[in-house]
Design a protein around this motif. Structure first.
Motif, PDB file in Angstrom:
ATOM      1  N   GLY A 548      25.429  21.126 -81.362  1.00 28.07           N
ATOM      2  CA  GLY A 548      26.309  22.242 -81.509  1.00 28.07           C
ATOM      3  C   GLY A 548      26.308  22.852 -80.129  1.00 28.07           C
ATOM      4  O   GLY A 548      27.032  23.950 -80.221  1.00 28.07           O
ATOM      5  N   ASP A 549      25.438  22.618 -79.061  1.00 29.35           N
ATOM      6  CA  ASP A 549      25.359  23.375 -77.928  1.00 29.35           C
ATOM      7  C   ASP A 549      25.194  22.366 -76.529  1.00 29.35           C
ATOM      8  O   ASP A 549      24.210  21.578 -76.604  1.00 29.35           O
ATOM      9  CB  ASP A 549      24.138  24.269 -77.907  1.00 29.35           C
ATOM     10  N   ASN A 550      26.219  22.863 -75.890  1.00 32.47           N
ATOM     11  CA  ASN A 550      26.353  21.660 -74.436  1.00 32.47           C
ATOM     12  C   ASN A 550      25.331  22.343 -73.469  1.00 32.47           C
ATOM     13  O   ASN A 550      25.307  21.285 -72.384  1.00 32.47           O
ATOM     14  CB  ASN A 550      27.630  21.486 -74.305  1.00 32.47           C
ATOM     15  N   THR A 551      24.781  23.289 -73.510  1.00 26.97           N
ATOM     16  CA  THR A 551      23.815  23.892 -72.778  1.00 26.97           C
ATOM     17  C   THR A 551      22.453  23.435 -72.864  1.00 26.97           C
ATOM     18  O   THR A 551      21.736  23.627 -73.794  1.00 26.97           O
ATOM     19  CB  THR A 551      23.855  25.287 -72.604  1.00 26.97           C
ATOM     20  N   ALA A 552      21.949  22.508 -71.719  1.00 29.31           N
ATOM     21  CA  ALA A 552      20.739  21.949 -71.822  1.00 29.31           C
ATOM     22  C   ALA A 552      19.663  23.091 -71.432  1.00 29.31           C
ATOM     23  O   ALA A 552      19.879  23.859 -70.467  1.00 29.31           O
ATOM     24  CB  ALA A 552      20.586  20.739 -70.954  1.00 29.31           C
ATOM     25  N   ARG A 553      18.315  22.838 -72.126  1.00 28.57           N
ATOM     26  CA  ARG A 553      17.400  23.517 -71.736  1.00 28.57           C
ATOM     27  C   ARG A 553      16.172  22.656 -71.173  1.00 28.57           C
ATOM     28  O   ARG A 553      16.255  21.534 -71.565  1.00 28.57           O
ATOM     29  CB  ARG A 553      16.660  24.171 -72.937  1.00 28.57           C
ATOM     30  N   LEU A 554      15.587  23.214 -70.123  1.00 28.52           N
ATOM     31  CA  LEU A 554      14.777  22.373 -69.307  1.00 28.52           C
ATOM     32  C   LEU A 554      13.251  22.454 -69.726  1.00 28.52           C
ATOM     33  O   LEU A 554      12.822  23.566 -69.766  1.00 28.52           O
ATOM     34  CB  LEU A 554      14.879  22.423 -67.906  1.00 28.52           C
ATOM     35  N   TYR A 555      12.445  21.482 -69.926  1.00 25.03           N
ATOM     36  CA  TYR A 555      11.116  21.450 -70.143  1.00 25.03           C
ATOM     37  C   TYR A 555      10.311  20.989 -69.107  1.00 25.03           C
ATOM     38  O   TYR A 555      10.521  19.602 -68.923  1.00 25.03           O
ATOM     39  CB  TYR A 555      10.683  21.244 -71.664  1.00 25.03           C
ATOM     40  N   SER A 556       9.129  21.249 -68.843  1.00 21.97           N
ATOM     41  CA  SER A 556       8.454  20.735 -67.847  1.00 21.97           C
ATOM     42  C   SER A 556       7.499  19.437 -68.576  1.00 21.97           C
ATOM     43  O   SER A 556       7.012  19.552 -69.624  1.00 21.97           O
ATOM     44  CB  SER A 556       7.187  21.667 -67.278  1.00 21.97           C
ATOM     45  N   LEU A 557       7.391  18.470 -67.755  1.00 20.22           N
ATOM     46  CA  LEU A 557       7.031  17.167 -68.255  1.00 20.22           C
ATOM     47  C   LEU A 557       5.225  17.065 -67.955  1.00 20.22           C
ATOM     48  O   LEU A 557       4.950  17.532 -67.138  1.00 20.22           O
ATOM     49  CB  LEU A 557       7.418  16.005 -67.551  1.00 20.22           C
ATOM     50  N   ALA A 558       4.754  16.801 -69.004  1.00 21.10           N
ATOM     51  CA  ALA A 558       3.374  16.628 -68.748  1.00 21.10           C
ATOM     52  C   ALA A 558       2.773  15.334 -68.892  1.00 21.10           C
ATOM     53  O   ALA A 558       1.730  14.868 -68.822  1.00 21.10           O
ATOM     54  CB  ALA A 558       2.571  17.107 -70.318  1.00 21.10           C
ATOM     55  N   SER A 559       4.035  14.279 -68.646  1.00 25.00           N
ATOM     56  CA  SER A 559       3.359  12.932 -68.424  1.00 25.00           C
ATOM     57  C   SER A 559       4.287  12.300 -67.433  1.00 25.00           C
ATOM     58  O   SER A 559       5.224  13.039 -66.731  1.00 25.00           O
ATOM     59  CB  SER A 559       3.792  11.992 -69.682  1.00 25.00           C
ATOM     60  N   SER A 560       3.862  11.180 -66.888  1.00 18.79           N
ATOM     61  CA  SER A 560       4.438  10.411 -65.701  1.00 18.79           C
ATOM     62  C   SER A 560       5.023   9.098 -66.433  1.00 18.79           C
ATOM     63  O   SER A 560       4.649   8.636 -67.359  1.00 18.79           O
ATOM     64  CB  SER A 560       3.516   9.857 -64.558  1.00 18.79           C
ATOM     65  N   ALA A 561       6.077   8.424 -65.753  1.00 21.89           N
ATOM     66  CA  ALA A 561       6.745   7.328 -66.168  1.00 21.89           C
ATOM     67  C   ALA A 561       5.701   6.338 -66.558  1.00 21.89           C
ATOM     68  O   ALA A 561       5.796   5.319 -67.297  1.00 21.89           O
ATOM     69  CB  ALA A 561       7.681   6.823 -65.266  1.00 21.89           C
ATOM     70  N   SER A 562       4.450   6.251 -65.526  1.00 21.28           N
ATOM     71  CA  SER A 562       3.424   5.073 -65.733  1.00 21.28           C
ATOM     72  C   SER A 562       2.645   5.255 -67.091  1.00 21.28           C
ATOM     73  O   SER A 562       1.967   4.298 -67.366  1.00 21.28           O
ATOM     74  CB  SER A 562       2.716   5.085 -64.536  1.00 21.28           C
ATOM     75  N   ASP A 563       2.751   6.402 -67.781  1.00 24.67           N
ATOM     76  CA  ASP A 563       1.965   6.617 -68.922  1.00 24.67           C
ATOM     77  C   ASP A 563       2.812   5.870 -70.071  1.00 24.67           C
ATOM     78  O   ASP A 563       2.235   5.892 -71.234  1.00 24.67           O
ATOM     79  CB  ASP A 563       1.760   8.158 -69.549  1.00 24.67           C
ATOM     80  N   GLY A 564       4.076   5.632 -69.915  1.00 23.76           N
ATOM     81  CA  GLY A 564       4.736   4.778 -70.897  1.00 23.76           C
ATOM     82  C   GLY A 564       5.326   5.669 -71.768  1.00 23.76           C
ATOM     83  O   GLY A 564       5.813   5.325 -72.983  1.00 23.76           O
ATOM     84  N   GLN A 565       5.438   6.987 -71.733  1.00 22.07           N
ATOM     85  CA  GLN A 565       5.786   7.727 -72.506  1.00 22.07           C
ATOM     86  C   GLN A 565       6.219   9.301 -71.782  1.00 22.07           C
ATOM     87  O   GLN A 565       5.936   9.613 -70.934  1.00 22.07           O
ATOM     88  CB  GLN A 565       5.009   8.209 -73.845  1.00 22.07           C
ATOM     89  N   LEU A 566       7.130  10.062 -72.854  1.00 24.84           N
ATOM     90  CA  LEU A 566       7.540  11.252 -72.073  1.00 24.84           C
ATOM     91  C   LEU A 566       7.048  12.200 -72.992  1.00 24.84           C
ATOM     92  O   LEU A 566       7.203  12.351 -74.054  1.00 24.84           O
ATOM     93  CB  LEU A 566       9.167  11.275 -72.225  1.00 24.84           C
ATOM     94  N   GLU A 567       6.286  13.295 -72.474  1.00 21.78           N
ATOM     95  CA  GLU A 567       5.491  14.350 -73.298  1.00 21.78           C
ATOM     96  C   GLU A 567       5.997  15.683 -72.909  1.00 21.78           C
ATOM     97  O   GLU A 567       6.050  15.973 -71.663  1.00 21.78           O
ATOM     98  CB  GLU A 567       4.231  14.004 -72.984  1.00 21.78           C
ATOM     99  N   ILE A 568       5.984  16.484 -73.655  1.00 19.12           N
ATOM    100  CA  ILE A 568       6.413  17.907 -73.331  1.00 19.12           C
ATOM    101  C   ILE A 568       5.696  18.877 -74.307  1.00 19.12           C
ATOM    102  O   ILE A 568       5.229  18.478 -75.428  1.00 19.12           O
ATOM    103  CB  ILE A 568       8.078  18.194 -73.483  1.00 19.12           C
TER     104      ILE A 568
END
Length: 741
Positions: A548-568
């Protein structure tokens, strides 16, 4: 100017440089091939006397033995009055194969050295080496400017397409290309007398020899004292001539050996200049340094790609210049548009503005802010469209604007208007645009209206701004540019770890994996979705728009692509729409999101000590940095939470990192504990140790809330005072980075 200094030589010399690069690649593998086929005795295993004895046993008519720097041993001999040359095994003296230099390689070498044009071609090749040297140096400065300074030169490169490929390849190959260009320039300068040639170590023929009965070559002391691996050439005395001598050349010098007594005569060590010249040749050819030859070859392999992408970048820039109306010169333009952009997004808005102004009959000159002229004699309006980089800094195409503005001379009646682009969720929203607005006002220019700030590229805000400006100018200015939305991908929540419920500060570590696109297994394996999700590192940003909201919020990533997952790591905010949405997710739920790179927040590489400082959910990227510290470089974490029993985020992981030395030291502070301490207190308690780390060149990375970051900055100013330094100085050196909200 620097860009032209880099671009035009490359364009002019591209074809000839391709010839040099291609032939250089072929020649670069020769030392490795020769080394692979050579038998190399261990140091001290056999002497030159031993080698000569074994060769003579198989080749009684031996006249000369040569050893190349790659280790190949060649014997030149006479048999039945017919000359011959064989490759031999130095351990046995037996022949391996007839020695016949390759005619093809000789042709390739001549093409590389002189384009088959003798001295004229050698002069041309030398000029190209100098040009390549110029390209390497100017390219390094351009890359440093693009990355925000030399300290950031190894950080991830933002952007896409030919420009990014060109920069990535250049960064990979520049050392090898620079070495080839420098040594090639030196060799050409010596050949044509521009630099003095080192005197060769050529001893004079001995005036007296013993003239006694020749002794077996294996018994000659001077030859027994030289390791076979140091031999360059051994010329045998003329048969049946007791007055002749052995001529010996080694890596250290040259001399003669009495064939009866074995005494070393007239020995002449190589001069320093001769050895320097010798090493310059080896560094250029890789001879005797087969691994270096392969490195130089790999660097040369990039030249065709660099040439192609360089021409593409030049053509795109030229085409963009035409589209943006640089045909209206500085002298005749009545409207000037200056653009400050980091990722080229702002240029789309500038293009739309320029087109609409042209339609209204205006003569428009458009250029990067770095190209601010000293004066625009006919201009009545100066538009400045700029984004903000990092924490209120100038984007790359505006990094020199403030310096140039000091020399700017405004003509009478020149008005200005500043339009800023940014993201309202960041505290210093469009801060650089505000700084530019104030700087232009201080020069005495009149504002058309107050600085306007566009949030997340809003097409509506841009259109409304255009209507207001057009009304002031008395023209129709219907602006319609709408930047493409960020490409999103689908992710599935696979794990969540919850903290802080007991102290009314719920914070969760959320781990996602990309939803597999079964139609493209390669994209899945490389962690790329069909929406072309880029690779990422800890410290980059994950954009999420709640339903219901087109405005994205940004969160700093705690992982790298090499970790095989996306962590916030997300704290649930009171009435927070997006944080509430994320906290409502359960394993198996799916969301859409996108990656936004954040190269300005990365720990330095190498053994540089790293000081990580955070509070609350700001620990996320810091934990990611520690996780990737597999080289066990010095890394210290100072972190503040509320209660050690309920919201000690990443406690199990941090304990493991301390045990395996990825984390050197951990200092925590909890505001709801008996001590009631904050992260600033932990820093003050350790100020002496931190000051020593700063003296050693440590880098500081701060992540968390704005108030916390401000307090930490004040504490560090106090810590740095005895060193006659402050946080601003560390920021300028790239040693104090912040990711704050």
């Amino acid at each position: 100017m620097l860009r032209k200094l880099h671009g035009w030589p490359g364009l002019v010399a591209a074809l000839l440089l391709l010839v040099l690069a291609t032939t250089g690649v072929i020649l670069s593998v020769v030392p490795a091939i020769e080394r692979a086929g050579a038998t190399i005795p261990a140091t001290g295993q056999i002497s030159v006397a031993d080698l000569a004895e074994r060769v003579v046993a198989h080749y009684p008519g031996t006249e000369q033995i040569e050893r190349s720097l790659s280790g190949e041993v060649v014997v030149y001999y006479s048999r039945d009055r017919q000359p011959g040359a064989d490759l031999v095994n130095p351990l046995t003296g037996e022949g391996i194969a007839p020695y016949q230099p390759s005619a093809f390689l000789r042709w390739v070498k001549n093409l590389h050295r002189s384009f088959l044009l003798d001295d004229a071609g050698r002069m041309l090749a030398g000029g190209l080496a100098v040009m390549m040297l110029l390209l390497c140096l100017s390219g390094m400065f351009l890359l440093a400017r693009r990355m925000g300074g030399w300290k950031a030169i190894l950080k991830p490169i933002a952007g896409s397409g030919s420009s990014r490929i060109h920069a990535e390849l250049a960064r990979f190959a520049v050392i090898g290309l620079l070495l080839s260009a420098l040594t090639g320039s030196y060799m050409s300068a010596v050949r044509f007398g521009l630099l003095p040639e080192a005197a060769a170590a050529e001893p004079s023929f001995p005036a007296e020899v013993s003239g006694g009965t020749p002794a077996p070559v294996s018994s000659l002391l001077a030859l027994k004292n030289v390791d076979a691996n140091e031999l360059r050439e051994l010329v045998f005395p003329y048969p049946n001539d007791p007055s002749d001598v052995y001529s010996l050349s080694t890596t250290q010098g040259s001399g003669f050996v009495d064939q009866a007594t074995g005494e070393l005569l007239q020995y002449q060590p190589r001069s320093t200049g001769n050895q320097f010249q010798h090493w310059m040749i080896r560094l250029h050819t890789g001879e005797g340094l087969w691994w270096l030859g392969l490195i130089l070859g790999m660097a040369a392999l990039t030249v065709p790609a660099l040439s192609f992408t360089g021409i593409q970048v030049w053509w795109q820039r030229r085409s963009t210049s035409v589209r943006l109306g640089e045909g209206a010169s500085i002298e005749v333009a009545d409207v000037v548009i200056l653009v400050g952009s980091e990722g080229n997004t702002t240029w789309g808005f500038a293009r739309d503005l320029q087109n609409k102004l042209n339609q209204a009959g205006k003569k428009v000159h458009c250029a990067p802010m770095n190209d601010l002229a000293k004066r625009y004699p006919q201009a009545s309006v100066l538009f400045v469209l700029t984004s903000t980089y990092g924490d209120g800094d100038a984007p790359s195409s505006a990094s020199q604007f403030m310096t140039r503005l000091e020399h700017f001379q405004a003509n009478d009646g020149l008005e200005f208007v500043v339009l800023g682009f940014g993201d309202q969720q960041f505290p210093k929203f469009c801060q650089y645009a505000l700084d530019v607005d104030a700087a232009l006002s201080s020069k005495g220019l009149q504002q058309v209206n107050l600085v306007t700030r566009i949030d997340r590229g809003s097409a509506i805000q841009f259109r409304e701004w255009g209507e207001a400006i057009g009304e002031h100018m008395g023209i129709s200015l219907a602006l319609t540019h709408n930047p493409a939305p960020a490409a999103t991908a689908e992710f599935e929540l696979v794990e969540r770890v919850d903290y802080g419920v007991a102290v009314n500060a719920p914070t969760s570590i959320l781990r996602f994996r990309p939803v597999q696109d079964r139609r493209n297994l390669w994209q899945v394996l490389s962690f790329r979705s069909r929406s072309n999700l880029p690779s990422f590192e800890a410290g980059d940003l994950f954009g999420v728009a709640p339903p219901g909201d087109n405005t994205a919020r940004l969160y700093s990533l705690a992982s790298s692509a090499s970790d095989g997952q996306l962590e916030i790591c997300v704290r649930k905010q009171t009435n927070g729409l997006c944080s509430g949405y994320l906290h409502s997710l359960e394993p198996g739920d799916r969301i859409s999101g996108f990656i936004q790179q954040n190269p300005g927040f990365r720990p330095a590489g190498g053994a540089t000590p790293i000081i990580l400082i955070g509070a609350g959910a700001g620990i996320g990227p810091l934990a990611g940095f520690i996780r990737k510290n597999t080289d066990r470089n010095p890394m210290y974490l100072y972190w503040g939470g509320r209660n050690p029993q309920s919201d000690f985020l990443y406690q199990p992981e941090l304990g493991c990192y301390l045990d395996d030395h990825r984390l050197t030291g951990l200092n925590t502070a909890f505001s709801r504990s008996a001590e009631k301490a904050y992260v600033q207190d932990a820093i003050i308690a350790d100020e002496s140790a931190l000051r020593q780390l700063i003296e050693k060149g440590a880098q500081v990375l701060v992540c968390g809330g704005r108030d916390m970051a401000s307090g930490v900055s004040q504490v560090f100013d106090s810590i740095l005072k005895p060193l006659h330094m402050d946080v601003d100085e560390l920021r300028a050196e790239g040693r104090y980075l912040e990711d704050v909200y």
